[in-house]
Structure formats: C-alpha cells, structure tokens
Write an enzyme that holds these catalytic residues in place. Structure first.
Site, PDB file in Angstrom:
ATOM      1  CG  HIS A  61      -2.041  -0.791   1.605  1.00 27.58           C
ATOM      2  ND1 HIS A  61      -2.164  -2.319   3.035  1.00 27.58           N
ATOM      3  CD2 HIS A  61      -2.154  -1.824   0.499  1.00 27.58           C
ATOM      4  CE1 HIS A  61      -3.125  -2.680   2.509  1.00 27.58           C
ATOM      5  NE2 HIS A  61      -3.104  -2.859   1.022  1.00 27.58           N
ATOM      6  CE  LYS A  71       1.770   3.430   5.672  1.00 30.48           C
ATOM      7  NZ  LYS A  71       1.155   2.359   4.649  1.00 30.48           N
ATOM      8  CE1 TYR A 131      -0.496   2.719   9.044  1.00 27.83           C
ATOM      9  CE2 TYR A 131      -0.373   0.533  10.446  1.00 27.83           C
ATOM     10  CZ  TYR A 131      -1.219   1.526   9.409  1.00 27.83           C
ATOM     11  OH  TYR A 131      -2.528   1.683   9.213  1.00 27.83           O
ATOM     12  CD  GLU A 142      -7.487   2.605   0.356  1.00 25.46           C
ATOM     13  OE1 GLU A 142      -8.251   2.841  -0.157  1.00 25.46           O
ATOM     14  OE2 GLU A 142      -7.642   2.265   1.582  1.00 25.46           O
ATOM     15  CG  ASP A 169      -3.875  -6.081   0.087  1.00 29.80           C
ATOM     16  OD1 ASP A 169      -4.320  -4.723  -0.388  1.00 29.80           O
ATOM     17  OD2 ASP A 169      -3.972  -5.744   1.158  1.00 29.80           O
TER      18      ASP A 169
END
Length: 187
Positions: A61, A71, A131, A142, A169
């Site tokens: 992602h 992140k 995260y 996204e 996914d």
C-alpha cells in the site's frame, strides 16, 4: 535507540534500548528528539493499529500525491515480515525492497519514507501491528502494488496456499503497470 542502515538509503531500522529485570522491561518506544537525530525531522500526525492472524499479507500500500505518507512501523505482539518497496521512478533503487523481521521480542521499528509501497506478512499465530504516519489517511488517494509481482521477488516466508489477502489487495497492479507512482527527487 540506534539506527541500522538498510540497503536502500532513507529506509532505516531502529533498535531501541530495552531495560529488563525480573519485573519485566522498560523501553522508550518513541522520542521525537532522538528520531530527528537518527533519521531526520518527520512530524507524525496519526497512529494506527491492526491485528491480524497467521498468513495474512497486507499490502503493498501507499498514499498518492498530497496525501503521501512516511511511516514508522512496529509490532507489539507477534512476528511479521515487514516490506518497503521503492516506487520512485528514476531512483537508483526503483523496484528494490527492504524486508525486516519485526516482532514483540526484538521491538525493532522500520522507518519507511514517502515514495515507498509498504506491506507485511504475519508469521506468528497473531500479530498486533502499529504504525505512525506523517500525513492523514485519505481513502481517495490509496494506491497499491501487487504483493506477488514477480519483478519484485519478495519472499514473504509463507507457503503460497496459506496466504490470506483482502479482496482489494488481490487486485493491485504489478509495478510496471501501476498508473501513478512517485518521481525521484535527486539529492
């Protein structure tokens, strides 16, 4: 805390100092001052947590455009293989990845800068994954890359028949077919 360089500049493995005795342990999970010294200034604005069972692969992602995210990832309980893939067109490491074992025992964290796709595979019965993000989540921004793209050659350390994916996914394009990635800012 110490920083461990990886094969891709900018992706940094962080190892905390853990103080343990018969009662248990204490560690400093995050210090903005120390993080800035080791990695550079990043202002985190959102913390997320997920719980997954064995065989789950989440990813790969990323957030596009103005909603791109760096992140700082870690595992509170369980064990995962964490993966960061360079998706910056023009980068000398474009298409290469860093994979790190993160678990509740080693307490390591992986910093993934903007311009990378991210994913992880759960190798234990269950994993609690945390995260920090430097930008807010925006559903319309996204993006994703196929977790099993042969060009990436990621060994997820799971038998193919035991991998569990979300429907979303399953549909991500291969890196070569991805419509929107990042451009590499040469230093």
């Amino acid at each position: 805390m110490k920083a461990i360089k990886t094969e891709i500049p900018g992706v940094v493995l962080l190892e905390p100092e853990v103080f343990g005795d018969a009662r248990g342990y204490f560690m400093e999970r995050f210090s903005q001052r120390r993080f800035d010294e080791l990695v550079g200034p990043v202002r985190f604005v959102q913390d997320n947590e997920s719980k997954s069972r064995y065989g789950v692969v989440r990813g790969l992602h990323f957030q596009k455009g103005e909603y791109a995210q760096a992140k700082l990832v870690s595992v509170v309980r369980g064990r995962v293989l964490d993966v960061a893939v360079d998706i910056r067109r023009g980068s000398p490491t474009f298409g290469r990845h860093v994979a790190a074992l993160l678990d509740g025992e080693n307490k390591r964290q992986l910093f993934i800068p903007r311009g990378f796709a991210h994913g992880f595979a759960v190798l234990s019965d269950e994993a609690v994954f945390q995260y920090k993000c430097d930008n807010y989540y925006a559903p319309g921004s996204e993006g994703g890359i196929a977790w099993d793209d042969p060009a990436l050659a990621i060994d997820w350390r799971l038998p193919a028949g035991e991998i569990l994916l979300s429907e979303k996914d399953r549909r991500h394009p291969k890196l070569a077919d991805a419509p929107e990635l990042f451009e590499y800012d040469r230093p």
